[in-house]
Design an enzyme around this catalytic site. Structure first.
Site, PDB file in Angstrom:
ATOM      1  N   THR A   1       0.820  -1.214   0.000  1.00  0.00           N
ATOM      2  CA  THR A   1       0.000   0.000   0.000  1.00  0.00           C
ATOM      3  C   THR A   1       0.856   1.266   0.000  1.00  0.00           C
ATOM      4  O   THR A   1       0.420   2.307  -0.469  1.00  0.00           O
ATOM      5  CB  THR A   1      -0.967   0.012   1.194  1.00  0.00           C
ATOM      6  OG1 THR A   1      -0.243  -0.301   2.386  1.00  0.00           O
ATOM      7  CG2 THR A   1      -2.065  -1.025   0.994  1.00  0.00           C
ATOM      8  N   ASP A   2       2.089   1.160   0.504  1.00  0.00           N
ATOM      9  CA  ASP A   2       3.029   2.278   0.371  1.00  0.00           C
ATOM     10  C   ASP A   2       3.261   2.582  -1.103  1.00  0.00           C
ATOM     11  O   ASP A   2       3.268   3.739  -1.529  1.00  0.00           O
ATOM     12  CB  ASP A   2       4.390   1.871   0.975  1.00  0.00           C
ATOM     13  CG  ASP A   2       4.625   2.481   2.355  1.00  0.00           C
ATOM     14  OD1 ASP A   2       4.069   3.552   2.632  1.00  0.00           O
ATOM     15  OD2 ASP A   2       5.381   1.874   3.135  1.00  0.00           O
ATOM     16  N   LEU A   3       3.481   1.519  -1.864  1.00  0.00           N
ATOM     17  CA  LEU A   3       3.778   1.715  -3.287  1.00  0.00           C
ATOM     18  C   LEU A   3       2.539   2.183  -4.048  1.00  0.00           C
ATOM     19  O   LEU A   3       2.636   2.905  -5.036  1.00  0.00           O
ATOM     20  CB  LEU A   3       4.348   0.429  -3.896  1.00  0.00           C
ATOM     21  CG  LEU A   3       5.595  -0.139  -3.227  1.00  0.00           C
ATOM     22  CD1 LEU A   3       6.266  -1.171  -4.122  1.00  0.00           C
ATOM     23  CD2 LEU A   3       6.610   0.938  -2.865  1.00  0.00           C
TER      24      LEU A   3
END
Lengths: 404, 402
Positions: free
Chosen positions: A173-175
């Site tokens: 989800t960071d990416l």
């Protein structure tokens, strides 16, 4: 890189961690010259460790994690606690098109590099500020990592088994938030190309992820229904799940979407008697009885490998594919043919395998041309060549720990 | 000066369901003109999928469709007919961007490959979004979002912290897989558009949804292939890796640094068990997480979710509630940022919609128009844009082409 789509774009990149760095990582693969501005006084944690995997790396140049999300970038050292460094940063920004940062809202302003200050230096600058909750609102100063902004976004609640706890997914989800940032930048670049106008973009990671649950949000808005997690289940399709196959922790995903596909599916598994049961006579009853259906499907899948099931079902026009482990990805013929993984030579770690761009552009290929930079790798080029600072002066700036 | 970022771009969309429509929604919400080409009589298949308003199926009241198609225009056109394809080529002549999600075989059969369309419009940027891309042995494979989530490698790792491997791996919730693919496609599309306006050269973009989803776990993949660290979904000792149950819901606490740990211990009232010296270093706290986590869970169980959220954040500890859709719609943070905005649709009426995750200072994203009715813009486009007379339009309708 001479044919890259963004070859004339220069980015002064103050971003760090996964959610910041990958946004400019994507633009660097599209050919932008991304100058990562970092410092030994404030080392990007992805250079030294990964919390999600519980790993620490030696020094600041041994991280395959940092390497993978900072490909094609340049790096300079600049200690922004020093006023001289802030002035140098402004000179870089003056010759840049885009500035990115993902410190807590207000932090860039505190060192004198807020959007208003930068606009004075470069009126048409595009600046992306990304943070967990966005730069406005009562929670703007709240901190967050991927699992937390994923949780606030609603996705955690929707992920997992129906009888299990909510799940925040992996660091993906960071990416995903970073990907949203890359899109916002390129949209602003297109606008500037058309009008000459720059702007500030305030991005919220929470909202970036909330966008991905539009179905659940609309269901609440329209019907007051609060959706929860339900494994692999679909609103209407059944079978629609991952089924155990022969081997150790091997699985195949199967999704049957039409009556025609159901008939094909039955034929592929040899028309066992149960397929004629009234309980499975149409899409609605199959969906209602899907737990039993899943058990029966598994009786067939466990006799085959996940690749065999995939092959048998795809031949008849039914969607099926292995749930891929990392090992399986690397031995897969399709993966090999598409050349998503490429080898780069890192100055310290030497040979590294990384994933490149997920798109194939016919005229301006998005290529990995170099590994991530070691800390300060491009001081010479940026301070010397781009800013025209004589080497004696650069040496002095290093001694003063401005370039640090 | 235009008040929308992409108002200079004309986009044609020939897509169904989520990925392609999400890609062009992002462009439309920032001002691009997006003409959605739908199958006469049926339309985008998302119109047949729920959630429906009041749970009553209706092609103009699918929440999925309404969400994914804001700010677009809709025309109907049967591209299965050669007249229909002629019309499509006329539209392509006027477009900057063409986004399609059809199986490569079908595109070839219909003569709509980039190689053909380039002859019509050499500046065209054409983006093809397919499950496995245009090249490779699986290019003709079928796959839905769930299949692709597992094909991309993250599904195999979910849910993280599984107690055992007897249960199946799962996909992420919501529409994550398909939306991420649409989002990623939009980046490449606009990069190519930027290049086209600089050089005059269009191009084709081959997006494999599997590739996009694999890049979302590129860090796991890098750690595996370079450092030999193999991941599965099994439980591993990590400090508070998944949400913790409170009295009235779940909270996700991420204590990483030593400072955060010390402040959490203080907040818990400096319990004796937390004074253990082994817990002073971050790597150790992960190592001994199976000793620490049950204690933190015990403490959290006595707390209320929202109160704990404020307490943790007031102490600069990253703790965040696990929100439901209702929590999001009612979030004071999202409300302050106007993340949800109300808009009126001729059939579905007034509804709130999630808008955009970013605030552009000069060219904000906004819903100027709700999702189009099926074929709502036939006359405006066919007569106004392509110059057909009303009689010709009536004939095309009669013959089922429009």
């Amino acid at each position: 890189m001479k044919k890259a789509a963004l070859k004339r774009v220069r980015i002064a990149d103050f971003s760090w961690l996964w959610a910041g760095a990958y946004a400019t990582g994507l633009l660097a693969i599209l050919g932008a010259e991304v100058i990562k501005i970092e410092s030994m006084a404030r080392v990007d944690p992805s250079r030294t460790m990964t919390f999600t995997m519980g790993q620490a790396f030696e020094g600041v140049d041994h991280s395959p994690v940092f390497n993978s999300i900072n490909l094609n970038k340049l790096s300079i050292k600049l200690n922004l606690k020093q006023p001289k460094a802030v002035e140098l940063a402004k000179r870089i920004i003056q010759i840049s098109d885009v500035v990115t940062q993902n410190m807590r809202p207000g932090a860039m302003d505190n060192v004198g590099l807020g959007y208003e200050a930068l606009k004075e230096v470069k009126p048409d600058i595009i600046m992306l500020s990304s943070s967990s909750f966005g730069a406005e609102g009562p929670m703007r100063r709240y901190g967050g990592y991927a699992p937390s902004f994923t949780s606030y976004s609603g996705l955690t609640n929707l992920t997992g088994y129906s009888d299990g706890p909510p799940n925040p997914m992996t660091g993906s989800t960071d990416l995903m938030s970073a990907t949203t940032g890359a899109f916002a930048i390129i949209a602003a670049l297109n606008h500037r190309q058309d009008t000459g106008q720059g702007q500030h973009i305030d991005l919220s990671s929470v909202e970036s992820l909330a966008m991905f649950s539009g179905d659940a949000l609309m269901d609440y808005i329209m019907n007051g229904r609060i959706r929860s997690r339900r494994g692999n289940q679909d609103d209407v399709m059944a079978p629609h799940n991952c089924y155990r196959c022969r081997g150790d922790d091997k699985w195949v995903s199967i999704a049957v979407s039409t009556e025609e596909e159901w008939q094909a599916f039955c034929r592929a598994i040899g028309n066992p008697d149960w397929t004629r049961d009234r309980k499975f006579s149409d899409a609605r009853t199959r969906w209602q009885n899907q737990e039993e259906l899943d058990r029966l499907v598994t009786e067939w899948t466990v006799k085959h490998t996940n690749y065999e099931v995939t092959d048998m079902l795809q031949r008849t026009g039914v969607a099926a594919f292995p749930s891929m482990s990392n090992q399986e990805i690397f031995s897969d013929p399709h993966f090999k043919q598409r050349k998503l993984a490429v080898e780069v030579e890192h100055p310290v770690m030497k040979k590294q395998i990384v994933l490149g761009a997920p798109w194939k552009l016919s005229e301006t290929p998005a290529e990995v041309i170099k590994a991530s930079p070691v800390m300060g790798e491009n001081n010479e080029y940026v301070f010397g060549e781009l800013l025209g600072i004589p080497s004696s002066e650069i040496k002095q700036l290093i001694d003063e720990q401005v370039i640090y | 000066m235009p008040d929308k970022a992409l108002s200079h771009l004309k986009v044609l969309e020939l897509c169904n369901f989520v990925s392609g429509p999400y890609c062009t929604k992002l462009l439309a919400d920032l001002g691009a003109e997006v003409i959605k080409i739908e199958q006469p009589g049926i339309g985008d298949k998302a119109r047949q999928r729920g959630p429906f308003l009041n749970d009553i199926p209706h092609p103009e009241r699918s929440g999925l469709f309404l969400y994914l198609n804001t700010n677009k225009l809709s025309i109907t056109l049967d591209i299965g007919t050669s007249k229909g394809r002629d019309i499509l080529r006329q539209l392509i002549k006027q477009a900057d961007i063409f986004v399609e999600d059809n199986p490569p075989k079908v595109v070839k059969e219909l003569g709509l490959t980039y190689r053909e369309l380039k002859k019509v419009n050499p500046r065209l940027v054409m983006t093809s979004i397919t499950p496995f891309g245009q090249i490779g042995p699986y290019r003709d494979y079928k796959a839905h979002e769930m299949n692709l989530y597992h094909a991309g490698g993250e599904g195999y790792l979910l849910p993280t912290q599984s107690p055992d491997l007897t249960r199946e791996p799962v996909k992420a919730g919501g529409l994550v897989g398909d939306c991420v693919c649409g989002l990623s496609s939009a980046i490449a599309t606009l990069a190519a558009t930027y290049n086209m306006r600089e050089t005059g050269v269009g191009q084709h973009i081959d997006v494999s949804k599997q590739d996009v989803l694999m890049t979302m776990v590129l860090l796991e993949i890098a750690m595996y292939v370079n450092n030999g660290i193999v991941r599965d979904r099994l439980h591993r000792p990590i400090l508070t890796p998944i949400p913790i149950e409170c009295q009235d819901g779940y909270i996700m606490i991420s204590v990483l640094s030593d400072r955060e740990w010390r402040d959490l211990v203080k907040l818990m009232g400096n319990p004796q068990w937390a004074q253990d010296e082994r817990f002073n270093k971050w790597l150790n706290r992960h190592l001994y997480a199976d000793e620490i986590n049950p204690r933190i869970r015990e403490w959290a169980k006595t707390q209320k979710k929202e109160e704990l959220f404020s307490k943790l954040q007031a102490n600069a500890i990253v703790g965040v509630p696990v929100n439901t859709s209702e929590d999001l719609v009612k979030s004071p943070q999202l409300e302050c940022r106007a993340f949800f905005a109300e808009a009126n649709h001729p059939s579905a009426g007034k509804l709130k919609y999630p808008t955009a995750p970013y605030k552009f200072s000069e060219t904000p994203s906004k819903i100027e128009r709700t999702a189009p009715l099926l074929g709502e813009h036939n006359e405006a486009m066919y007569c106004g844009r392509l110059g057909y007379s009303k009689e010709e339009l009536a004939k095309l309708k009669e013959s089922g082409i429009i």
